[in-house]
Design a protein around this motif. Structure first.
Motif, short mmCIF file in Angstrom:
data_model
loop_
_atom_site.label_atom_id
_atom_site.label_comp_id
_atom_site.label_asym_id
_atom_site.label_seq_id
_atom_site.Cartn_x
_atom_site.Cartn_y
_atom_site.Cartn_z
N UNK A 199 0.85 -1.19 0.00
CA UNK A 199 0.00 0.00 0.00
C UNK A 199 0.89 1.25 0.00
N UNK A 200 0.28 2.43 -0.22
CA UNK A 200 1.08 3.66 -0.24
C UNK A 200 1.89 3.92 1.03
N UNK A 201 1.43 3.45 2.19
CA UNK A 201 2.15 3.72 3.44
C UNK A 201 3.12 2.62 3.84
N UNK A 202 3.21 1.56 3.05
CA UNK A 202 4.13 0.46 3.39
C UNK A 202 5.39 0.57 2.55
N UNK A 203 6.54 0.38 3.20
CA UNK A 203 7.83 0.46 2.51
C UNK A 203 8.08 -0.77 1.64
N UNK A 204 7.46 -1.88 1.98
CA UNK A 204 7.67 -3.14 1.26
C UNK A 204 6.40 -3.97 1.40
N UNK A 205 6.35 -5.11 0.70
CA UNK A 205 5.18 -5.98 0.76
C UNK A 205 5.10 -6.63 2.15
N UNK A 206 3.93 -6.52 2.74
CA UNK A 206 3.66 -7.06 4.07
C UNK A 206 2.84 -8.33 3.93
N UNK A 207 3.13 -9.33 4.74
CA UNK A 207 2.30 -10.53 4.82
C UNK A 207 1.45 -10.42 6.08
N UNK A 208 0.14 -10.50 5.89
CA UNK A 208 -0.81 -10.52 7.02
C UNK A 208 -1.29 -11.95 7.14
N UNK A 209 -1.06 -12.55 8.30
CA UNK A 209 -1.39 -13.96 8.52
C UNK A 209 -2.55 -14.08 9.51
N UNK A 210 -3.53 -14.91 9.12
CA UNK A 210 -4.69 -15.16 9.98
C UNK A 210 -4.91 -16.66 10.05
N UNK A 211 -4.78 -17.21 11.25
CA UNK A 211 -5.08 -18.62 11.52
C UNK A 211 -5.58 -18.66 12.96
N UNK A 212 -5.08 -19.57 13.77
CA UNK A 212 -5.39 -19.53 15.20
C UNK A 212 -4.57 -18.43 15.87
N UNK A 213 -3.64 -17.86 15.13
CA UNK A 213 -2.83 -16.74 15.61
C UNK A 213 -2.81 -15.67 14.52
N UNK A 214 -2.62 -14.43 14.94
CA UNK A 214 -2.50 -13.32 14.01
C UNK A 214 -1.07 -12.84 14.02
N UNK A 215 -0.61 -12.40 12.87
CA UNK A 215 0.73 -11.83 12.81
C UNK A 215 0.98 -11.17 11.48
N UNK A 216 2.00 -10.35 11.45
CA UNK A 216 2.41 -9.68 10.22
C UNK A 216 3.92 -9.66 10.13
N UNK A 217 4.43 -9.73 8.89
CA UNK A 217 5.87 -9.61 8.66
C UNK A 217 6.10 -9.19 7.23
N UNK A 218 7.20 -8.49 7.03
CA UNK A 218 7.58 -8.10 5.67
C UNK A 218 8.15 -9.31 4.95
#
Length: 195
Positions: free
Chosen positions: A82-101
């Motif tokens: 997106x315009x405010x992200x410096x790089x591609x982000x991975x948004x993960x949704x399972x029994x846990x939530x998390x994000x990482x570039x």
């Protein structure tokens, strides 16, 4: 008499303002139920039998949601630029939530016990819910329960307005032949214009 006219005008203005406010559509709630998207008249994008994708946005948030057949887990990895992200982000949704570039060397959880889970900022999703522990045999295991749909709410302040480039992989979809995955879009990336 002048004071009564002022009071009447204020009451009338408040009533009109209240009517205007009630006409504004109520946004979706992240509760594992697709009914809000249907109420809002969102047109589904069919991905496969029993899996439909929905997008909705208001002035503050973007929602992405999908339903899935019974006994599915419907986990997801969303690659997002997106315009405010410096790089591609991975948004993960399972029994846990998390994000990482996705860039090489960026920290990411490498196991279910990692401290890098639950690091989401400016977004939320209904995860696969924990539902106690199955102690029916010597190996205690966590039990899970699931909503009828997966919903992800993303904050425009964090991600920015403009073109959002994305690709979603939805996994653990129950089919007659076992679990399957589906990717949206099948080829390339999807562009969502966020106003």
């Amino acid at each position: 008499m002048h004071f009564k006219s002022i009071i009447s005008a204020v009451v009338l203005a408040m009533a009109l303002f209240s009517c205007q406010q009630s006409k504004k559509p109520k946004p979706p709630m992240v509760d594992g139920n697709i009914a809000d998207f249907l109420r809002l008249g969102v047109e589904p994008i069919n991905l496969m039998d029993g899996v439909n994708l929905y997008f909705y946005q208001d002035e503050y948030f973007v929602w992405l949601a999908y339903d899935y057949p019974e006994n599915s887990f419907g986990t997801m990895d969303l690659k997002l630029l997106t315009p405010n992200l410096a790089d591609t982000l991975n948004i993960h949704v399972s029994a846990q939530l998390g994000e990482w570039y996705l860039k090489e060397g960026a920290p990411r959880p490498d196991n279910p016990l990692s401290e890098l889970w639950w690091n989401h900022t400016g977004w939320y999703a209904n995860e696969v819910w924990s539902n106690g522990i199955d102690r029916s045999n010597e190996n205690a295991r966590p039990k899970f329960k699931n909503g009828k749909a997966r919903e992800i709410q993303l904050e425009k302040d964090r991600f920015g307005k403009g073109e959002w480039i994305m690709k979603a992989e939805i996994r653990a979809i129950q089919t007659p032949n076992g679990f399957a995955s589906v990717t949206f879009p099948e080829e390339g990336m999807h562009t969502l214009n966020v106003y």
